[in-house]
Write a protein that holds these residues in place. Sequence first.
Motif: not given
Length: 74
Positions: A21-22, A29-33, A70-74
């Motif tokens: 992700i940006n 970054y690699l997403p964490k959750d 919605g679905v949030y990728i963090s």
Amino acid sequence: MTVQELINKLQQFDPTLPVVINGYEGGVYLPKDINEITMAENVNNAWYYGPHEIGWPELMDYPTHKKFNGVYIS
């Protein structure tokens, strides 16, 4: 994009590839959750902000704006 559309797109790739992700001002970054969240629709007009807002108590600042999940990728 819906979850089903995302699944369909992701099925085209090697499942061992990492997802990124940006970063805030550059890089990635690699997403964490991944979580389901509630957002207020179309609250930001500045080009450098995404149009929707998340978080608490921020959502209380937009009582007249439509809310959606919605679905949030963090």
